[in-house]
Design a protein around this motif. Sequence first.
Motif, PDB file in Angstrom:
ATOM      1  N   ALA A 100      14.899   6.312 -50.526  1.00  0.00           N
ATOM      2  CA  ALA A 100      15.151   7.506 -50.149  1.00  0.00           C
ATOM      3  C   ALA A 100      15.526   7.810 -48.552  1.00  0.00           C
ATOM      4  O   ALA A 100      16.251   8.617 -48.148  1.00  0.00           O
ATOM      5  CB  ALA A 100      13.981   8.510 -50.417  1.00  0.00           C
ATOM      6  N   PHE A 101      15.075   6.956 -47.843  1.00  0.00           N
ATOM      7  CA  PHE A 101      15.236   6.996 -46.351  1.00  0.00           C
ATOM      8  C   PHE A 101      15.492   5.546 -45.785  1.00  0.00           C
ATOM      9  O   PHE A 101      14.645   5.083 -44.874  1.00  0.00           O
ATOM     10  CB  PHE A 101      13.743   7.425 -45.606  1.00  0.00           C
ATOM     11  N   PRO A 102      16.638   5.199 -46.158  1.00  0.00           N
ATOM     12  CA  PRO A 102      16.972   3.511 -45.714  1.00  0.00           C
ATOM     13  C   PRO A 102      17.437   3.545 -44.029  1.00  0.00           C
ATOM     14  O   PRO A 102      17.116   2.554 -43.586  1.00  0.00           O
ATOM     15  CB  PRO A 102      18.297   3.515 -46.498  1.00  0.00           C
ATOM     16  N   GLU A 103      17.496   4.994 -43.637  1.00  0.00           N
ATOM     17  CA  GLU A 103      17.583   4.807 -42.179  1.00  0.00           C
ATOM     18  C   GLU A 103      16.519   4.553 -41.248  1.00  0.00           C
ATOM     19  O   GLU A 103      16.498   4.428 -40.000  1.00  0.00           O
ATOM     20  CB  GLU A 103      18.252   6.155 -41.599  1.00  0.00           C
ATOM     21  N   TYR A 104      15.315   4.729 -41.897  1.00  0.00           N
ATOM     22  CA  TYR A 104      14.069   4.546 -41.174  1.00  0.00           C
ATOM     23  C   TYR A 104      13.698   3.266 -41.749  1.00  0.00           C
ATOM     24  O   TYR A 104      13.554   2.391 -42.510  1.00  0.00           O
ATOM     25  CB  TYR A 104      13.099   5.601 -41.878  1.00  0.00           C
ATOM     26  N   GLN A 105      12.710   2.525 -40.522  1.00  0.00           N
ATOM     27  CA  GLN A 105      11.971   1.247 -40.536  1.00  0.00           C
ATOM     28  C   GLN A 105      10.598   1.856 -41.077  1.00  0.00           C
ATOM     29  O   GLN A 105      10.130   2.547 -40.379  1.00  0.00           O
ATOM     30  CB  GLN A 105      11.979   0.711 -39.319  1.00  0.00           C
ATOM     31  N   VAL A 106      10.238   1.501 -42.176  1.00  0.00           N
ATOM     32  CA  VAL A 106       8.990   1.845 -42.888  1.00  0.00           C
ATOM     33  C   VAL A 106       8.277   0.906 -42.604  1.00  0.00           C
ATOM     34  O   VAL A 106       8.138  -0.278 -43.517  1.00  0.00           O
ATOM     35  CB  VAL A 106       9.156   2.536 -44.148  1.00  0.00           C
ATOM     36  N   ASN A 107       6.980   0.519 -41.831  1.00  0.00           N
ATOM     37  CA  ASN A 107       5.972  -0.393 -41.936  1.00  0.00           C
ATOM     38  C   ASN A 107       4.774  -0.127 -42.726  1.00  0.00           C
ATOM     39  O   ASN A 107       4.244   1.139 -42.728  1.00  0.00           O
ATOM     40  CB  ASN A 107       5.455  -0.469 -40.418  1.00  0.00           C
ATOM     41  N   ARG A 108       4.217  -0.939 -43.312  1.00  0.00           N
ATOM     42  CA  ARG A 108       3.358  -0.805 -44.346  1.00  0.00           C
ATOM     43  C   ARG A 108       2.019  -1.503 -43.973  1.00  0.00           C
ATOM     44  O   ARG A 108       2.081  -2.586 -43.593  1.00  0.00           O
ATOM     45  CB  ARG A 108       3.469  -1.244 -45.937  1.00  0.00           C
ATOM     46  N   GLU A 109       0.969  -0.791 -43.748  1.00  0.00           N
ATOM     47  CA  GLU A 109      -0.135  -1.573 -43.471  1.00  0.00           C
ATOM     48  C   GLU A 109      -1.373  -1.058 -44.404  1.00  0.00           C
ATOM     49  O   GLU A 109      -1.631   0.106 -44.673  1.00  0.00           O
ATOM     50  CB  GLU A 109      -0.651  -1.038 -41.996  1.00  0.00           C
ATOM     51  N   GLU A 110      -2.209  -2.184 -44.978  1.00  0.00           N
ATOM     52  CA  GLU A 110      -3.350  -1.859 -45.638  1.00  0.00           C
ATOM     53  C   GLU A 110      -4.773  -1.378 -44.559  1.00  0.00           C
ATOM     54  O   GLU A 110      -5.029  -1.903 -43.842  1.00  0.00           O
ATOM     55  CB  GLU A 110      -3.843  -2.728 -46.348  1.00  0.00           C
ATOM     56  N   HIS A 111      -5.428  -0.394 -45.067  1.00  0.00           N
ATOM     57  CA  HIS A 111      -6.225   0.074 -44.270  1.00  0.00           C
ATOM     58  C   HIS A 111      -7.731  -0.601 -44.462  1.00  0.00           C
ATOM     59  O   HIS A 111      -7.681  -1.215 -45.848  1.00  0.00           O
ATOM     60  CB  HIS A 111      -6.714   1.739 -44.467  1.00  0.00           C
ATOM     61  N   LYS A 112      -8.174  -0.824 -43.393  1.00  0.00           N
ATOM     62  CA  LYS A 112      -9.411  -1.811 -43.753  1.00  0.00           C
ATOM     63  C   LYS A 112     -10.523  -1.425 -44.708  1.00  0.00           C
ATOM     64  O   LYS A 112     -11.143  -2.399 -45.216  1.00  0.00           O
ATOM     65  CB  LYS A 112     -10.116  -1.957 -42.243  1.00  0.00           C
ATOM     66  N   ASN A 113     -10.517  -0.233 -45.288  1.00  0.00           N
ATOM     67  CA  ASN A 113     -11.350   0.159 -46.155  1.00  0.00           C
ATOM     68  C   ASN A 113     -10.983  -0.501 -47.495  1.00  0.00           C
ATOM     69  O   ASN A 113     -11.839  -0.304 -48.603  1.00  0.00           O
ATOM     70  CB  ASN A 113     -11.944   1.545 -46.196  1.00  0.00           C
ATOM     71  N   GLY A 114      -9.764  -0.744 -47.543  1.00  0.00           N
ATOM     72  CA  GLY A 114      -8.979  -1.268 -49.158  1.00  0.00           C
ATOM     73  C   GLY A 114      -8.879  -0.167 -49.708  1.00  0.00           C
ATOM     74  O   GLY A 114      -8.392  -0.397 -50.908  1.00  0.00           O
ATOM     75  N   LYS A 115      -8.870   1.130 -49.561  1.00  0.00           N
ATOM     76  CA  LYS A 115      -8.665   2.250 -50.628  1.00  0.00           C
ATOM     77  C   LYS A 115      -7.642   3.001 -49.968  1.00  0.00           C
ATOM     78  O   LYS A 115      -7.105   4.013 -50.523  1.00  0.00           O
ATOM     79  CB  LYS A 115      -9.752   2.964 -50.640  1.00  0.00           C
ATOM     80  N   ALA A 116      -6.696   2.500 -48.821  1.00  0.00           N
ATOM     81  CA  ALA A 116      -5.448   3.366 -48.362  1.00  0.00           C
ATOM     82  C   ALA A 116      -4.575   2.292 -47.927  1.00  0.00           C
ATOM     83  O   ALA A 116      -5.050   1.190 -47.398  1.00  0.00           O
ATOM     84  CB  ALA A 116      -6.106   4.138 -47.067  1.00  0.00           C
ATOM     85  N   THR A 117      -3.319   2.908 -47.809  1.00  0.00           N
ATOM     86  CA  THR A 117      -2.167   2.180 -47.336  1.00  0.00           C
ATOM     87  C   THR A 117      -1.542   3.290 -46.421  1.00  0.00           C
ATOM     88  O   THR A 117      -1.270   4.273 -46.848  1.00  0.00           O
ATOM     89  CB  THR A 117      -1.390   1.689 -48.466  1.00  0.00           C
ATOM     90  N   ILE A 118      -1.122   2.833 -45.275  1.00  0.00           N
ATOM     91  CA  ILE A 118      -0.676   3.434 -44.117  1.00  0.00           C
ATOM     92  C   ILE A 118       0.765   3.021 -43.847  1.00  0.00           C
ATOM     93  O   ILE A 118       1.154   1.928 -43.806  1.00  0.00           O
ATOM     94  CB  ILE A 118      -1.175   3.419 -42.827  1.00  0.00           C
ATOM     95  N   TYR A 119       1.772   4.080 -44.169  1.00  0.00           N
ATOM     96  CA  TYR A 119       3.257   3.828 -43.965  1.00  0.00           C
ATOM     97  C   TYR A 119       3.673   4.607 -42.674  1.00  0.00           C
ATOM     98  O   TYR A 119       3.386   5.797 -42.501  1.00  0.00           O
ATOM     99  CB  TYR A 119       4.033   4.585 -45.118  1.00  0.00           C
ATOM    100  N   THR A 120       4.168   3.948 -41.882  1.00  0.00           N
ATOM    101  CA  THR A 120       4.618   4.652 -40.478  1.00  0.00           C
ATOM    102  C   THR A 120       6.096   4.369 -40.266  1.00  0.00           C
ATOM    103  O   THR A 120       6.731   3.305 -40.549  1.00  0.00           O
ATOM    104  CB  THR A 120       4.153   3.676 -39.254  1.00  0.00           C
ATOM    105  N   PHE A 121       6.794   5.626 -40.236  1.00  0.00           N
ATOM    106  CA  PHE A 121       8.221   5.742 -40.318  1.00  0.00           C
ATOM    107  C   PHE A 121       8.747   5.515 -38.803  1.00  0.00           C
ATOM    108  O   PHE A 121       8.381   6.380 -38.095  1.00  0.00           O
ATOM    109  CB  PHE A 121       8.713   6.987 -40.851  1.00  0.00           C
ATOM    110  N   TYR A 122       9.652   4.797 -38.545  1.00  0.00           N
ATOM    111  CA  TYR A 122      10.295   4.737 -37.307  1.00  0.00           C
ATOM    112  C   TYR A 122      11.952   5.033 -37.309  1.00  0.00           C
ATOM    113  O   TYR A 122      12.353   4.460 -38.097  1.00  0.00           O
ATOM    114  CB  TYR A 122      10.055   3.588 -36.693  1.00  0.00           C
ATOM    115  N   LEU A 123      12.501   5.627 -36.274  1.00  0.00           N
ATOM    116  CA  LEU A 123      13.704   5.889 -36.281  1.00  0.00           C
ATOM    117  C   LEU A 123      14.071   5.494 -34.737  1.00  0.00           C
ATOM    118  O   LEU A 123      13.670   5.898 -33.873  1.00  0.00           O
ATOM    119  CB  LEU A 123      14.154   7.415 -36.608  1.00  0.00           C
ATOM    120  N   ALA A 124      14.995   4.350 -34.815  1.00  0.00           N
ATOM    121  CA  ALA A 124      15.561   3.737 -33.434  1.00  0.00           C
ATOM    122  C   ALA A 124      14.265   3.518 -32.625  1.00  0.00           C
ATOM    123  O   ALA A 124      14.423   3.933 -31.392  1.00  0.00           O
ATOM    124  CB  ALA A 124      16.411   4.885 -32.720  1.00  0.00           C
TER     125      ALA A 124
END
Length: 181
Positions: A100-124
């Motif tokens: 849906a958002f190919p223009e964004y760089q989306v970084n995926r990080e597993e949260h240290k508690n193991g119950k969450a995943t964090i996605y950070t969207f970057y543009l330029a």
Amino acid sequence: MGLFANLFGNAGKDIDDTLGKMKDLADDIASVKYADDDEKRLMNGQPAASNNDAASFSATFTEEEGPSGDSWGPTMPSEPNQFNSGLSYQDYFSKVFGEAFPEYQVNREEHKNGKATIYTFYLAGVKKLVVEVTSCSVYRYKIAKDCRAEGIPHLRYYHDYDGWWNTASYVTRRTAKALGK
């Protein structure tokens, strides 16, 4: 000095410190600004996803959010969603965000508690959005609070809330709105 420190000296200071920390935590919780109405309803215990009264269940949503069956309700929608995709929730959200958002760089990080995943969207190279996909049993506010302090939008999706399907259209629509699209 606090009340307990005045009454009990050094022994009371620990009690005063603990009470101060509890007050700070209560203030943080009271000042939480919800990402949207979906999150506010869930955090306030509404709607009960196990409620089988479809009429009252779907009546709680506005047309913009979509009717029950769009991404909420007792019956899994036929539209692609987190549970019929055959993917882990992490891979499902990565796929939806990437398509849906190919223009964004989306970084995926597993949260240290193991119950969450964090996605950070970057543009330029500029951080534009943080999306937290977490368990509904985890009530953590630090990521949302940090985003608010940075002026970055924050969304939260729940990967294990009964009756919430996280359909591709819902995730795309809600995320696009947070990105200002």
